[in-house]
Design a protein around this motif. Sequence first.
Motif, mmCIF file in Angstrom:
data_model
loop_
_atom_site.group_PDB
_atom_site.id
_atom_site.type_symbol
_atom_site.label_atom_id
_atom_site.label_comp_id
_atom_site.label_asym_id
_atom_site.label_seq_id
_atom_site.Cartn_x
_atom_site.Cartn_y
_atom_site.Cartn_z
ATOM 1 N N ILE A 200 24.340 60.007 54.300
ATOM 2 C CA ILE A 200 22.989 59.511 54.049
ATOM 3 C C ILE A 200 23.084 58.052 53.647
ATOM 4 N N TYR A 201 22.328 57.187 54.347
ATOM 5 C CA TYR A 201 22.450 55.757 54.097
ATOM 6 C C TYR A 201 21.167 55.024 54.446
ATOM 7 N N GLN A 202 21.015 53.835 53.853
ATOM 8 C CA GLN A 202 19.853 52.985 54.120
ATOM 9 C C GLN A 202 20.038 52.250 55.441
ATOM 10 N N ILE A 226 31.147 65.453 61.572
ATOM 11 C CA ILE A 226 29.956 64.958 60.896
ATOM 12 C C ILE A 226 28.823 65.921 61.222
ATOM 13 N N VAL A 227 28.407 66.716 60.250
ATOM 14 C CA VAL A 227 27.431 67.775 60.512
ATOM 15 C C VAL A 227 25.993 67.290 60.369
ATOM 16 N N ALA A 228 25.795 66.138 59.714
ATOM 17 C CA ALA A 228 24.443 65.572 59.571
ATOM 18 C C ALA A 228 24.558 64.098 59.242
ATOM 19 N N SER A 229 23.643 63.304 59.823
ATOM 20 C CA SER A 229 23.585 61.879 59.535
ATOM 21 C C SER A 229 22.127 61.520 59.289
ATOM 22 N N GLU A 230 21.779 61.248 58.032
ATOM 23 C CA GLU A 230 20.400 60.997 57.624
ATOM 24 C C GLU A 230 20.247 59.564 57.119
ATOM 25 N N THR A 231 19.072 58.980 57.366
ATOM 26 C CA THR A 231 18.823 57.595 56.956
ATOM 27 C C THR A 231 17.532 57.503 56.154
ATOM 28 N N TYR A 232 17.390 56.359 55.478
ATOM 29 C CA TYR A 232 16.143 56.056 54.788
ATOM 30 C C TYR A 232 15.936 54.550 54.830
ATOM 31 N N SER A 233 14.748 54.100 54.438
ATOM 32 C CA SER A 233 14.417 52.675 54.481
ATOM 33 C C SER A 233 14.436 52.068 53.087
ATOM 34 N N ALA A 234 14.617 50.757 53.038
ATOM 35 C CA ALA A 234 14.591 50.052 51.759
ATOM 36 C C ALA A 234 13.283 50.333 51.034
ATOM 37 N N GLY A 235 13.376 50.623 49.746
ATOM 38 C CA GLY A 235 12.194 50.908 48.956
ATOM 39 C C GLY A 235 11.829 52.367 48.863
ATOM 40 N N ASP A 236 12.430 53.222 49.699
ATOM 41 C CA ASP A 236 12.157 54.664 49.621
ATOM 42 C C ASP A 236 12.644 55.221 48.285
ATOM 43 N N PHE A 239 13.962 61.303 48.715
ATOM 44 C CA PHE A 239 15.028 61.601 49.683
ATOM 45 C C PHE A 239 15.167 63.100 49.944
ATOM 46 N N LYS A 240 14.223 63.890 49.465
ATOM 47 C CA LYS A 240 14.396 65.344 49.511
ATOM 48 C C LYS A 240 14.386 65.892 50.933
ATOM 49 N N THR A 241 13.604 65.280 51.839
ATOM 50 C CA THR A 241 13.605 65.757 53.224
ATOM 51 C C THR A 241 14.991 65.596 53.844
ATOM 52 N N GLN A 242 15.588 64.412 53.685
ATOM 53 C CA GLN A 242 16.922 64.165 54.229
ATOM 54 C C GLN A 242 17.964 65.076 53.575
ATOM 55 N N LEU A 243 17.839 65.250 52.270
ATOM 56 C CA LEU A 243 18.817 66.065 51.552
ATOM 57 C C LEU A 243 18.691 67.546 51.900
#
Length: 408
Positions: A200-202, A226-236, A239-243
């Motif tokens: 999980i990374y920005q 790699i079983v999952a690769s999730e991202t988020y944007s600056a300021g988020d 993170f519960k959906t990605q997690l």
Amino acid sequence: MKKSISRRQFLAVVGAAAAVGALSACGSSSSSSSTAASTAASGAASGSASGDTIKVGLLAPLTGDVSVYGIAVANGANLYIKQINEAGGINGKQIEVVEMDEQGDATQAVTCFTQMVDQGITALIGDVTTTPTLAVVAETQDYNMPMVTASATAEAVTYDAETDTVYSNVFRTTFTDPFQGVKMADYATDKLGYTKAAVIYQTGADYNEGLASNFMSEFEANGGEIVASETYSAGDVDFKTQLTTILNANPEMVYCPNYYEDVGQILTQAADVGLDVPFLGGDGWDGVTQYATAEQLDGCYFCANYATGSNPDFESAYEAEYGEPYPNGFSPLGYDAALTVCGGLQAAEEAGLEPGSDEYKQAVIDGIKNGSFEGVTGSFTFDDHNDPVKTAAILTFENGEAVFVEQY
């Protein structure tokens, strides 16, 4: 053969006097970050005219959103230069620091650098974060200015991949984003035995994306999945959906190459959704203990350039000079950036060249490129891309505190 520049050649016992340095606020009226004594600055300026000083630029964000990093680098660099000057300088010459605040802004950074050139600097320590550093790198090419950044980690700082060009005048004392990602992937598979990882990374940030992509490539090259690769944007902040997606992928661990504020929120929300696996990260985790609980950090690992306790001399000298413990890993990197620049200056002085001349600057570059350095972050030389060849400190957590595991 590489010439060894021993740390003991430069160090002197740190006294109580203020560091020699002249602060010039570039684009800002603030001078609150300065530790320079005006008398010392005046003496250095007059010595410069008689050839008794060597001017070195120190560029950092001393105010603004990333000043916590800039002040740490500047303090580390100034500490080393103070020690050099107290030990007699280099070839009997004192180092005069021309220090400027670029406020975390790339345009300001270029303006500051241009002003430093006008003031006659021979080498540059800085910049600190990646975007302003890249802007200054472009400007230094016209001057062939020796430049050592303590902390800018993007590969493009020293190397243009599109043109396959190494910026021969630019070096760094931190390891790179690709290095960190590869290092933690190797540690995860070879030392910790993990075979299934999530990430999980920005997005939109060179640091986070660089660590993530290199971790994933190396982890898979080592036979992992790699079983999952999730991202988020600056300021988020949610993170519960990605997690939850990661939880459903059933990883053995999660690689989280983000900065400590985000990491703390991610660890907290991971516990909320029931994701109870270890997290691993990079040097952006330095300081995460203030944002996560001991339980959340249990079993986690991260890599860093420096681990508390690995160099007591540096730590005690820093506290004696500034009245508080070193704040983060940027301070020892700043110290080593100054050490590296001074190693190059020593080589130029040994050649009997005139400070500020084109020949002198090239001799500084050659001295750094061919040198072998003993810094507080470890021993290092420079590779073909002017990146340091060094080990990483691996840290874990005990009772909510980061503790050194090993150099790897």
